[in-house]
Design a protein around this motif. Structure first.
Motif, PDB file in Angstrom:
ATOM      1  N   THR A 132      -1.584  12.747  -7.147  1.00 54.94           N
ATOM      2  CA  THR A 132      -0.727  13.351  -5.568  1.00 54.94           C
ATOM      3  C   THR A 132      -0.241  13.108  -4.959  1.00 54.94           C
ATOM      4  O   THR A 132       0.409  13.617  -4.061  1.00 54.94           O
ATOM      5  CB  THR A 132      -1.990  13.488  -5.201  1.00 54.94           C
ATOM      6  N   CYS A 133       0.393  11.432  -5.648  1.00 54.56           N
ATOM      7  CA  CYS A 133       1.149  10.512  -4.767  1.00 54.56           C
ATOM      8  C   CYS A 133       2.694  11.223  -4.852  1.00 54.56           C
ATOM      9  O   CYS A 133       3.244  10.357  -4.204  1.00 54.56           O
ATOM     10  CB  CYS A 133       0.874   9.318  -4.356  1.00 54.56           C
ATOM     11  N   SER A 134       2.735  11.343  -5.961  1.00 51.43           N
ATOM     12  CA  SER A 134       4.258  11.567  -6.830  1.00 51.43           C
ATOM     13  C   SER A 134       4.914  12.343  -6.295  1.00 51.43           C
ATOM     14  O   SER A 134       4.511  13.697  -5.522  1.00 51.43           O
ATOM     15  CB  SER A 134       3.725  12.480  -7.711  1.00 51.43           C
ATOM     16  N   SER A 147       0.971  -0.916   0.024  1.00 54.15           N
ATOM     17  CA  SER A 147      -0.125  -0.248   0.337  1.00 54.15           C
ATOM     18  C   SER A 147       1.292   1.262   0.586  1.00 54.15           C
ATOM     19  O   SER A 147       1.976   1.091   0.683  1.00 54.15           O
ATOM     20  CB  SER A 147      -0.984   0.053   1.062  1.00 54.15           C
ATOM     21  N   CYS A 148       0.461   2.024  -0.585  1.00 52.46           N
ATOM     22  CA  CYS A 148       1.323   3.920  -0.640  1.00 52.46           C
ATOM     23  C   CYS A 148       1.067   4.154   0.933  1.00 52.46           C
ATOM     24  O   CYS A 148      -0.154   4.562   1.470  1.00 52.46           O
ATOM     25  CB  CYS A 148      -0.274   5.095  -1.473  1.00 52.46           C
ATOM     26  N   GLN A 149       1.765   4.589   1.020  1.00 52.07           N
ATOM     27  CA  GLN A 149       2.577   5.125   2.753  1.00 52.07           C
ATOM     28  C   GLN A 149       2.116   6.382   2.484  1.00 52.07           C
ATOM     29  O   GLN A 149       1.484   7.182   3.441  1.00 52.07           O
ATOM     30  CB  GLN A 149       3.476   5.237   2.704  1.00 52.07           C
ATOM     31  N   ASN A 150       1.173   7.387   1.109  1.00 51.97           N
ATOM     32  CA  ASN A 150       0.870   8.328   1.974  1.00 51.97           C
ATOM     33  C   ASN A 150      -0.645   9.139   1.091  1.00 51.97           C
ATOM     34  O   ASN A 150      -1.094   8.961   2.515  1.00 51.97           O
ATOM     35  CB  ASN A 150       0.805   9.516  -0.033  1.00 51.97           C
ATOM     36  N   CYS A 151      -0.994   7.580   0.726  1.00 54.91           N
ATOM     37  CA  CYS A 151      -2.473   7.697   0.117  1.00 54.91           C
ATOM     38  C   CYS A 151      -2.817   6.411   0.538  1.00 54.91           C
ATOM     39  O   CYS A 151      -4.289   6.160   0.966  1.00 54.91           O
ATOM     40  CB  CYS A 151      -3.384   7.485  -1.074  1.00 54.91           C
ATOM     41  N   THR A 152      -2.507   5.295   1.269  1.00 53.15           N
ATOM     42  CA  THR A 152      -2.927   3.548   2.059  1.00 53.15           C
ATOM     43  C   THR A 152      -3.264   3.261   0.691  1.00 53.15           C
ATOM     44  O   THR A 152      -3.923   2.397   0.768  1.00 53.15           O
ATOM     45  CB  THR A 152      -3.514   4.699   2.981  1.00 53.15           C
ATOM     46  N   GLY A 178       5.042   0.697  -6.796  1.00 52.29           N
ATOM     47  CA  GLY A 178       4.617   2.691  -7.304  1.00 52.29           C
ATOM     48  C   GLY A 178       2.907   3.143  -6.765  1.00 52.29           C
ATOM     49  O   GLY A 178       2.056   2.493  -7.707  1.00 52.29           O
ATOM     50  N   CYS A 179       3.054   4.113  -6.535  1.00 54.05           N
ATOM     51  CA  CYS A 179       1.020   4.558  -6.183  1.00 54.05           C
ATOM     52  C   CYS A 179       1.167   5.552  -8.296  1.00 54.05           C
ATOM     53  O   CYS A 179       2.381   6.090  -8.349  1.00 54.05           O
ATOM     54  CB  CYS A 179       1.275   5.499  -5.375  1.00 54.05           C
ATOM     55  N   GLN A 180       0.652   4.948  -8.221  1.00 55.60           N
ATOM     56  CA  GLN A 180      -0.186   5.780  -9.832  1.00 55.60           C
ATOM     57  C   GLN A 180      -0.698   6.878  -9.485  1.00 55.60           C
ATOM     58  O   GLN A 180      -1.038   7.721 -10.467  1.00 55.60           O
ATOM     59  CB  GLN A 180      -0.701   5.038 -10.921  1.00 55.60           C
TER      60      GLN A 180
END
Ligand SMILES: [Zn+2]
Length: 407
Positions: free
Chosen positions: A99-101, A63-68, A94-96
């Motif tokens: 906004t998580c870039s 899971s993305c640690q920014n947006c989960t 990686g998160c697509q």
């Protein structure tokens, strides 16, 4: 090799003809092949193939640690270690979300191993048999020696080493008896003496080409959002003539990074978070770093992966904290094995973005990283294996983002 060939560096500079790096290149598109990827394949995009369909990493790891939200697979690399028999895979996800870039934790690396006792026993048995064959051969060679027969007589067709033995010029001693002082069970038998030793990543990637078994369907359930998938093949990096390929228009290397006066956008978090140390390093290195990056890539512009366990990463920019960590050897030790340390293993190259975005016309919302480094535990330790003898841990990932360009 003759002396002439060593010193015939008439055209090129100090760059050697080859490096210790293995490069990955795009091979078959998942859409156009019937082959299902297995754990013994290396590929970019698609769904990860876990070491056992019933042994997946915890949701937390993917899971993305920014947006989960769930991550997407960028790279899966089958990379067993030299001298080991167990399965080992590196996953980079990686998160697509745009906004998580550039956000911490939006790209992550996982190392997975599987130490299946049955499979290991089978492989060990095969090695024993190989060894036994070597002993029989060894005994035969000794016998022949005693009979005062020329071992390396190429007319002796019963001697398999007659034509390919690299020691053929020294007919007075048996090269296969010289190692009797060491325990042959200590190391893998390597009967093919004529082949240079390769990193096992390269050799396994090479032999992963034949048709793949279809037993992995369970593990490819589409649970993660995905990029287009492609198998990759591996070749040793060489520096021959620079190529000028016809790259599609969406292949972008940020030229602004070449401009030493380029301002890092204040909307990004890069300049603010730059430590004084990073600032200093950035100033001292200027952009020769990016110049070097493009120069090395220009020899093999289609590379999507660089693999060199224990080697050196190829920096995309000197202007971030990742550059500081990498050049000053400040990569954190593995938390699950604190007394150990990490070494460079692989790097994902920006050309793969072009392959991921082949169907996307608006690249303003696209992928923004320039390169991704993965560092792994030198001891290859994993604290706990599950009932399927599988375990996963998070490894260090260093991301160098493209500089933001004001549009
Ligand atoms: Zn995210």
């Amino acid at each position: 090799m003759s002396a002439a060939s060593i010193y015939s560096s008439d055209d090129e500079d100090e760059i050697p003809k080859n490096s210790g790096v293995y490069l990955g290149f795009i091979d078959a598109d998942f859409e156009t092949t019937d082959d299902e990827p297995t754990i013994e394949d290396s590929f970019v995009g698609g769904q990860p193939v876990w070491l056992n369909p019933n042994s997946k990493p915890s949701d937390d790891l993917i899971s993305c640690q920014n947006c989960t939200g769930p991550l997407s697979l960028i790279l899966q690399a089958f990379s067993p270690l030299e001298g080991t028999l167990y399965d080992r895979v590196i996953y980079v996800l990686g998160c697509q979300k745009s906004t998580c870039s550039r956000k911490k934790g939006s790209i992550r690396a996982i190392r997975g191993i599987q130490k299946d006792p049955k499979k290991l026993a089978q492989l060990e048995k095969e090695q024993q048999e190989e060894l036994q064959n070597l002993f029989i051969l060894d005994a035969k060679l000794k016998l022949d020696n005693a009979r005062n027969i020329n071992l390396f007589d190429t007319k002796d067709s019963s001697n398999p080493f007659a034509s390919s033995n690299p020691f053929a010029s020294s007919t007075d001693s048996n090269p296969f008896t010289s190692s009797t002082d060491s325990n042959p069970f200590d190391s893998k038998p390597t009967p093919k003496k004529e082949e240079p030793t390769k990193p096992s990543f390269a050799s396994t990637a090479a032999k992963a080409a034949p048709p793949t078994p279809k037993s992995t369907k369970k593990s490819t359930i589409k649970t993660l959002p995905e990029y287009p998938g492609y198998f990759i093949y591996v070749d040793q990096e060489s520096f021959k003539k620079k190529q000028q390929p016809n790259l599609p228009e969406n292949f972008k290397i940020d030229e602004s990074a070449l401009d030493t006066e380029a301002e890092i956008s204040s909307s990004g978090n890069t300049s603010k978070d730059l430590s004084p140390e990073a600032q200093q390093l950035s100033n001292s290195l200027q952009d020769s770093v990016f110049q070097h990056f493009t120069d090395i890539v220009s020899y093999n512009p289609l590379q999507v992966l660089r693999y060199e366990l224990g080697g050196k990463p190829l920096l995309f920019t000197s202007k971030d904290d990742t550059a500081v960590k990498v050049t000053k050897n400040l990569i954190p030790n593995p938390g699950y094995n604190p007394s150990s340390s990490r070494q460079f293993e692989l790097q994902i190259m920006p050309k793969v973005i072009m392959d991921f975005e082949k169907n996307i016309t608006d690249i303003s919302q696209g992928i923004n990283w320039g390169t991704i480094f993965v560092y792994t535990d030198v001891e290859d330790y994993i604290p706990e294996l599950d009932e399927n003898h599988v375990g996963y841990v998070e490894e260090y990932v260093g991301v160098q983002w493209e500089e933001e360009v004001s549009r």
